[in-house]
Design a protein around this motif. Sequence first.
Motif, PDB file in Angstrom:
ATOM      1  N   PRO A   4      13.058  20.896 -33.378  1.00  0.00           N
ATOM      2  CA  PRO A   4      14.204  19.994 -32.548  1.00  0.00           C
ATOM      3  C   PRO A   4      14.280  18.643 -33.247  1.00  0.00           C
ATOM      4  CG  PRO A   4      11.806  19.922 -31.618  1.00  0.00           C
ATOM      5  CD  PRO A   4      11.704  21.208 -32.868  1.00  0.00           C
ATOM      6  N   THR A   5      14.954  18.882 -34.431  1.00  0.00           N
ATOM      7  CA  THR A   5      15.371  17.983 -35.348  1.00  0.00           C
ATOM      8  C   THR A   5      15.894  16.645 -34.884  1.00  0.00           C
ATOM      9  OG1 THR A   5      15.309  19.531 -37.213  1.00  0.00           O
ATOM     10  CG2 THR A   5      16.123  17.277 -37.849  1.00  0.00           C
ATOM     11  N   ASN A   6      16.948  16.831 -33.886  1.00  0.00           N
ATOM     12  CA  ASN A   6      17.630  15.931 -33.423  1.00  0.00           C
ATOM     13  C   ASN A   6      16.978  15.305 -32.301  1.00  0.00           C
ATOM     14  OD1 ASN A   6      17.731  18.098 -31.781  1.00  0.00           O
ATOM     15  ND2 ASN A   6      19.965  17.924 -31.195  1.00  0.00           N
ATOM     16  N   GLN A   7      15.713  15.641 -31.899  1.00  0.00           N
ATOM     17  CA  GLN A   7      15.099  15.074 -30.779  1.00  0.00           C
ATOM     18  C   GLN A   7      13.812  14.174 -31.222  1.00  0.00           C
ATOM     19  OE1 GLN A   7      14.388  18.791 -28.306  1.00  0.00           O
ATOM     20  NE2 GLN A   7      15.384  17.539 -26.750  1.00  0.00           N
ATOM     21  N   LEU A   8      13.609  14.355 -32.600  1.00  0.00           N
ATOM     22  CA  LEU A   8      12.387  13.739 -33.142  1.00  0.00           C
ATOM     23  C   LEU A   8      12.439  12.264 -33.160  1.00  0.00           C
ATOM     24  CD1 LEU A   8      11.294  16.098 -36.081  1.00  0.00           C
ATOM     25  CD2 LEU A   8      10.433  15.737 -33.767  1.00  0.00           C
ATOM     26  N   ASP A   9      13.541  11.734 -33.374  1.00  0.00           N
ATOM     27  CA  ASP A   9      13.867  10.246 -33.266  1.00  0.00           C
ATOM     28  C   ASP A   9      13.771   9.597 -31.868  1.00  0.00           C
ATOM     29  OD1 ASP A   9      14.164  10.109 -35.982  1.00  0.00           O
ATOM     30  OD2 ASP A   9      16.342  10.071 -35.865  1.00  0.00           O
ATOM     31  N   ALA A  10      14.334  10.570 -30.932  1.00  0.00           N
ATOM     32  CA  ALA A  10      14.145  10.154 -29.602  1.00  0.00           C
ATOM     33  C   ALA A  10      12.539  10.098 -29.111  1.00  0.00           C
ATOM     34  CB  ALA A  10      14.874  10.973 -28.624  1.00  0.00           C
ATOM     35  N   ALA A  38       7.579  13.202 -37.768  1.00  0.00           N
ATOM     36  CA  ALA A  38       7.329  12.418 -36.374  1.00  0.00           C
ATOM     37  C   ALA A  38       6.344  11.069 -36.907  1.00  0.00           C
ATOM     38  CB  ALA A  38       6.842  13.303 -35.383  1.00  0.00           C
ATOM     39  N   LEU A  39       5.316  11.617 -37.717  1.00  0.00           N
ATOM     40  CA  LEU A  39       4.205  10.685 -38.093  1.00  0.00           C
ATOM     41  C   LEU A  39       4.882   9.424 -38.944  1.00  0.00           C
ATOM     42  CD1 LEU A  39       1.124   9.710 -37.779  1.00  0.00           C
ATOM     43  CD2 LEU A  39       0.765  11.408 -39.835  1.00  0.00           C
ATOM     44  N   ALA A  40       5.522   9.984 -39.851  1.00  0.00           N
ATOM     45  CA  ALA A  40       6.318   9.093 -40.679  1.00  0.00           C
ATOM     46  C   ALA A  40       7.344   8.381 -40.019  1.00  0.00           C
ATOM     47  CB  ALA A  40       6.854   9.923 -41.998  1.00  0.00           C
ATOM     48  N   GLN A  41       7.825   8.655 -39.024  1.00  0.00           N
ATOM     49  CA  GLN A  41       8.820   7.850 -38.426  1.00  0.00           C
ATOM     50  C   GLN A  41       7.983   6.624 -37.495  1.00  0.00           C
ATOM     51  OE1 GLN A  41      11.585   8.308 -39.965  1.00  0.00           O
ATOM     52  NE2 GLN A  41      12.515   8.032 -38.215  1.00  0.00           N
ATOM     53  N   MET A  42       6.855   7.030 -36.944  1.00  0.00           N
ATOM     54  CA  MET A  42       6.028   6.256 -36.234  1.00  0.00           C
ATOM     55  C   MET A  42       5.554   5.152 -37.171  1.00  0.00           C
ATOM     56  SD  MET A  42       3.983   8.659 -33.720  1.00  0.00           S
ATOM     57  CE  MET A  42       4.840   9.870 -32.329  1.00  0.00           C
ATOM     58  N   GLN A  43       5.054   5.561 -38.472  1.00  0.00           N
ATOM     59  CA  GLN A  43       4.339   4.691 -39.158  1.00  0.00           C
ATOM     60  C   GLN A  43       5.507   3.623 -39.579  1.00  0.00           C
ATOM     61  OE1 GLN A  43       2.474   7.136 -42.088  1.00  0.00           O
ATOM     62  NE2 GLN A  43       0.578   7.230 -41.002  1.00  0.00           N
ATOM     63  N   LEU A  44       6.656   4.121 -39.983  1.00  0.00           N
ATOM     64  CA  LEU A  44       7.883   3.225 -40.197  1.00  0.00           C
ATOM     65  C   LEU A  44       8.060   2.122 -39.414  1.00  0.00           C
ATOM     66  CD1 LEU A  44      10.073   2.550 -42.408  1.00  0.00           C
ATOM     67  CD2 LEU A  44      11.396   4.563 -41.379  1.00  0.00           C
ATOM     68  N   LYS A  45       8.392   2.666 -38.003  1.00  0.00           N
ATOM     69  CA  LYS A  45       8.519   1.942 -36.981  1.00  0.00           C
ATOM     70  C   LYS A  45       7.469   0.824 -36.548  1.00  0.00           C
ATOM     71  CE  LYS A  45       9.615   2.103 -31.961  1.00  0.00           C
ATOM     72  NZ  LYS A  45       9.807   3.095 -30.791  1.00  0.00           N
ATOM     73  N   SER A  47       5.305  -0.278 -39.388  1.00  0.00           N
ATOM     74  CA  SER A  47       5.499  -1.004 -40.462  1.00  0.00           C
ATOM     75  C   SER A  47       6.761  -2.231 -40.179  1.00  0.00           C
ATOM     76  CB  SER A  47       5.833  -0.250 -41.682  1.00  0.00           C
ATOM     77  OG  SER A  47       4.961   0.346 -41.832  1.00  0.00           O
ATOM     78  N   VAL A  48       7.982  -1.742 -39.458  1.00  0.00           N
ATOM     79  CA  VAL A  48       9.001  -2.659 -39.253  1.00  0.00           C
ATOM     80  C   VAL A  48       8.786  -3.770 -38.356  1.00  0.00           C
ATOM     81  CG1 VAL A  48      11.249  -2.750 -38.492  1.00  0.00           C
ATOM     82  CG2 VAL A  48      10.657  -1.045 -40.145  1.00  0.00           C
ATOM     83  N   ARG A  49       8.073  -3.325 -37.266  1.00  0.00           N
ATOM     84  CA  ARG A  49       7.365  -4.078 -36.328  1.00  0.00           C
ATOM     85  C   ARG A  49       6.375  -5.414 -36.867  1.00  0.00           C
ATOM     86  NH1 ARG A  49       5.183  -0.956 -33.077  1.00  0.00           N
ATOM     87  NH2 ARG A  49       6.981  -0.296 -31.682  1.00  0.00           N
ATOM     88  N   ALA A  50       5.594  -4.787 -37.647  1.00  0.00           N
ATOM     89  CA  ALA A  50       4.526  -5.643 -38.271  1.00  0.00           C
ATOM     90  C   ALA A  50       5.316  -6.942 -39.107  1.00  0.00           C
ATOM     91  CB  ALA A  50       3.554  -4.858 -39.100  1.00  0.00           C
ATOM     92  N   ALA A  51       6.259  -6.230 -39.844  1.00  0.00           N
ATOM     93  CA  ALA A  51       7.043  -7.027 -41.020  1.00  0.00           C
ATOM     94  C   ALA A  51       7.790  -8.010 -40.000  1.00  0.00           C
ATOM     95  CB  ALA A  51       7.950  -6.272 -41.644  1.00  0.00           C
ATOM     96  N   ALA A  52       8.286  -7.756 -38.907  1.00  0.00           N
ATOM     97  CA  ALA A  52       9.368  -8.646 -38.052  1.00  0.00           C
ATOM     98  C   ALA A  52       8.324  -9.839 -37.558  1.00  0.00           C
ATOM     99  CB  ALA A  52      10.042  -8.041 -37.024  1.00  0.00           C
ATOM    100  N   ARG A 103       7.321  -3.135 -51.784  1.00  0.00           N
ATOM    101  CA  ARG A 103       5.954  -2.354 -52.497  1.00  0.00           C
ATOM    102  C   ARG A 103       4.702  -2.603 -51.518  1.00  0.00           C
ATOM    103  NH1 ARG A 103       8.059  -3.827 -57.700  1.00  0.00           N
ATOM    104  NH2 ARG A 103       6.909  -5.880 -57.576  1.00  0.00           N
ATOM    105  N   HIS A 104       4.597  -3.948 -51.007  1.00  0.00           N
ATOM    106  CA  HIS A 104       3.395  -3.997 -50.122  1.00  0.00           C
ATOM    107  C   HIS A 104       3.422  -3.147 -48.932  1.00  0.00           C
ATOM    108  CE1 HIS A 104       0.809  -6.333 -47.507  1.00  0.00           C
ATOM    109  NE2 HIS A 104       1.576  -6.392 -46.546  1.00  0.00           N
ATOM    110  N   TYR A 105       4.850  -3.057 -48.300  1.00  0.00           N
ATOM    111  CA  TYR A 105       4.564  -2.144 -46.893  1.00  0.00           C
ATOM    112  C   TYR A 105       4.766  -0.648 -47.400  1.00  0.00           C
ATOM    113  CZ  TYR A 105       5.247  -6.391 -43.859  1.00  0.00           C
ATOM    114  OH  TYR A 105       4.914  -7.233 -43.314  1.00  0.00           O
ATOM    115  N   ALA A 106       5.217  -0.395 -48.627  1.00  0.00           N
ATOM    116  CA  ALA A 106       4.748   1.017 -48.997  1.00  0.00           C
ATOM    117  C   ALA A 106       3.331   1.364 -49.311  1.00  0.00           C
ATOM    118  CB  ALA A 106       5.582   1.145 -50.253  1.00  0.00           C
TER     119      ALA A 106
END
Length: 244
Positions: A4-10, A38-45, A47-52, A103-106
């Motif tokens: 369900p590729t189109n549902q993973l973001d949701a 899905a795990l990578a998307q959660m971690q990216l999300k 990280s973005v929240r932490a950066a903000a 680089r820090h967040y990577a």
Amino acid sequence: MTCPTNQLDAFVDGELSPAALAAVEAHLQTCPACSAHALAQMQLKNSVRAAADAYQPSPEFRARIAAQVATKQRRPLHFWLSPALALVAAVVLVAISVPLIARHYAHERALSELLDLHVSTLASANPVDVVSTDRHTVKPWFQGKLPFTFNLPDLTYSPYTLLGGKLIFFNHAPEAQLLFSFRQHRISVFVLKSATSSRDGVQTEDGFTTESWTAGGLHCIVVSDASAADVHALADLMRSAQAK
């Protein structure tokens, strides 16, 4: 079930209906590729929240900028170059800081993903693919599965015990995870060929210690809830083995 590729973001954003959520969760339990995405998307999300949160300007900073703007508005015309110089300085600052922040967040994202892999390994009924305390059994098991080789230390007179190893996929590449025991603790050693953006050194967070180093084109990262000294001792054994 088709991926369900189109549902993973949701799914990551918590926007699925109960029926769709149950279907996606059932699929993720059987599909490593979708689980990793899905795990990578959660971690990216996260990280973005932490950066903000980390880069919210303080009230003092806002006040200082407001005062500077007010001062500049009162300056005579011959100071017209100041905004241009400030713009150049800002561009230079961004050019320097953005790669550092990236680089820090990577680095943080890579460590977070490896920590998740370590925890999921401990929770698994079958934590390793090859079960053996013999390094001469575990190392050959990886041959043909990895595009690189590595050495394992002789632990005969050490307090550490090799429990086995497993093949993992990190940054879409096959990599090695080794599992050791130390008293009541479990220690994962990740041997990676792919670029991790990880910095060498020791880091402690959420009760876990990580020690990273790079040698011979390989990145090695030790992860455990054991003490930093115990993690370092195993890291030294692995470093010595890699140097041979």
